[in-house]
Scaffold this active site. Structure first.
Site, PDB file in Angstrom:
ATOM      1  N   HIS A 104       0.843  -1.197   0.000  1.00  0.00           N
ATOM      2  CA  HIS A 104       0.000   0.000   0.000  1.00  0.00           C
ATOM      3  C   HIS A 104       0.881   1.252   0.000  1.00  0.00           C
ATOM      4  CE1 HIS A 104      -3.133  -2.808   0.938  1.00  0.00           C
ATOM      5  NE2 HIS A 104      -2.642  -3.067   2.135  1.00  0.00           N
ATOM      6  N   GLU A 121      -1.904  -0.291   8.381  1.00  0.00           N
ATOM      7  CA  GLU A 121      -2.937  -1.130   8.979  1.00  0.00           C
ATOM      8  C   GLU A 121      -2.360  -2.034  10.064  1.00  0.00           C
ATOM      9  OE1 GLU A 121      -4.233  -3.010   5.408  1.00  0.00           O
ATOM     10  OE2 GLU A 121      -2.615  -4.473   5.383  1.00  0.00           O
ATOM     11  N   HIS A 179       3.401  -7.488   1.812  1.00  0.00           N
ATOM     12  CA  HIS A 179       2.756  -8.414   2.740  1.00  0.00           C
ATOM     13  C   HIS A 179       1.712  -9.267   2.036  1.00  0.00           C
ATOM     14  CE1 HIS A 179       0.132  -4.832   2.643  1.00  0.00           C
ATOM     15  NE2 HIS A 179      -0.853  -5.690   2.828  1.00  0.00           N
ATOM     16  N   ARG A 199      -1.274  -4.860  -6.198  1.00  0.00           N
ATOM     17  CA  ARG A 199      -0.938  -6.283  -6.241  1.00  0.00           C
ATOM     18  C   ARG A 199       0.367  -6.462  -7.003  1.00  0.00           C
ATOM     19  NH1 ARG A 199      -6.037  -7.177  -8.566  1.00  0.00           N
ATOM     20  NH2 ARG A 199      -7.667  -7.256  -6.987  1.00  0.00           N
TER      21      ARG A 199
END
Length: 325
Positions: A104, A121, A179, A199
């Site tokens: 991200h 996050e 991740h 992605r």
């Protein structure tokens, strides 16, 4: 204007190619299927705003409530910083298969490219099958040419840090950290309000029509932090009938509350909303003379202008308590 109260929301469900049946088994929504990968429990993301499920404010979205109640709902500093957009997004994620390897962007890059927040996050593992793993960061010194070479040679897994997980593990995934959630992991995710994901690799997977999912390799190059390494799991102190610090980030603080009996929380000195996200068990939350039932996979939003909250477990329960400082 009528007084605010503890708020529950109707989740938004997302079927995924890697989704499973665990969210359906939680019975937090009648709409869950055998392929529900994500339940967005509380969201202010544009076009995916969760509506209130209880009380006289039912059917209003969280962002609509902020327009009316402003700092009374989210706190003065949060209203000044985020305006009418709720700043955090809460999900339950069921990985019945491996998720894509992804990254991200940070706030600066997301603002430049997408005119929105970046995405940092945290994950809290609610359940994990034996030997289930996550991928988090690199397992060696890395740079862009070396990363690209492994990606092109289909050896990307050789350079990524993989770690076995168990229930109760928590992880912070800052923007830029590559991740993936792997098969057999059920987790709660708390993140900045953003839906930007690049992605990088998707296990050479194709859909029923033989098509691969879209990748965002070029976009990811600038977003990846090549120094990101897996720092391992965080666990709270596990204080029974008390509150333990779990994850502290620049974007939110999350504590774990483990209960076998009722407790009272005093938020008088806190200039923020509080969310109580049940990750195990069930119980009742009481504030402003309103009682709200809560069970695994559900969340209650405590408005910033509510000071005293009482929590009563049915037998025992675990809650993620989150706010912004």
């Amino acid at each position: 204007m009528s007084a605010l109260y503890p708020l529950k929301f109707t989740p938004i469900l997302k079927d995924k190619i890697w989704g499973g049946s665990k969210i359906a088994k939680m019975q937090i929504s009648d709409d869950a299927t055998e392929n529900t990968g994500e339940a967005w429990i509380l969201s202010g993301v544009e076009n995916d705003e969760t509506p209130v499920a209880n009380g006289f404010l039912a059917e209003n979205t969280v962002n609509e409530l902020i327009e009316v109640y402003m700092e009374e709902l989210v706190g003065e500093k949060n209203f000044e910083a985020f305006g009418n957009e709720f700043p955090l997004l809460y999900k339950v994620i069921d990985a019945d298969d491996d998720l894509s390897i992804q990254v991200h962007p940070n706030d600066k890059l997301a603002l430049k490219r997408h005119d929105c927040n970046g995405k940092s996050e945290m994950w809290y593992v609610m359940d994990a099958e034996k030997d289930a793993e996550i991928i988090l960061g690199f397992n060696q010194d890395m740079n862009q040419p070396k990363f690209l070479k492994n990606l092109e040679n289909n050896t990307i897994l050789d350079i990524l840090a993989q770690q076995k997980v168990q229930s109760g593990d928590a992880y912070y995934i800052p923007s830029g950290c590559i991740h993936a959630i792997r098969k057999g992991v059920l987790l709660a995710e708390i993140q900045q309000t953003s839906d930007i994901t690049y992605r990088v690799w998707d296990w050479n997977r194709v859909d029923e029509n033989g098509n691969s999912r879209e990748l965002h390799v070029e976009e990811a190059f600038e977003a990846i932090d090549y120094n990101a390494r897996n720092g391992g799991a965080t666990r709270s102190q596990g204080i029974i009938n008390g509150t333990s610090s779990l994850i502290k980030t620049p974007y939110f603080h999350t504590n774990e509350i483990i209960l076998t009996q009722g407790v009272e929380k005093n938020y008088t000195d806190l200039d923020s909303f509080v969310t109580l996200f049940c990750v195990k068990g069930q119980g009742t939350i009481v504030a402003n003379d309103v009682s709200v039932e809560i069970k695994t996979g559900e969340l209650v939003l405590i408005p910033a202008n509510i000071d005293i909250v009482r929590i009563f477990p049915t037998n025992s329960m675990r809650i993620l308590e989150t706010y912004i400082l």
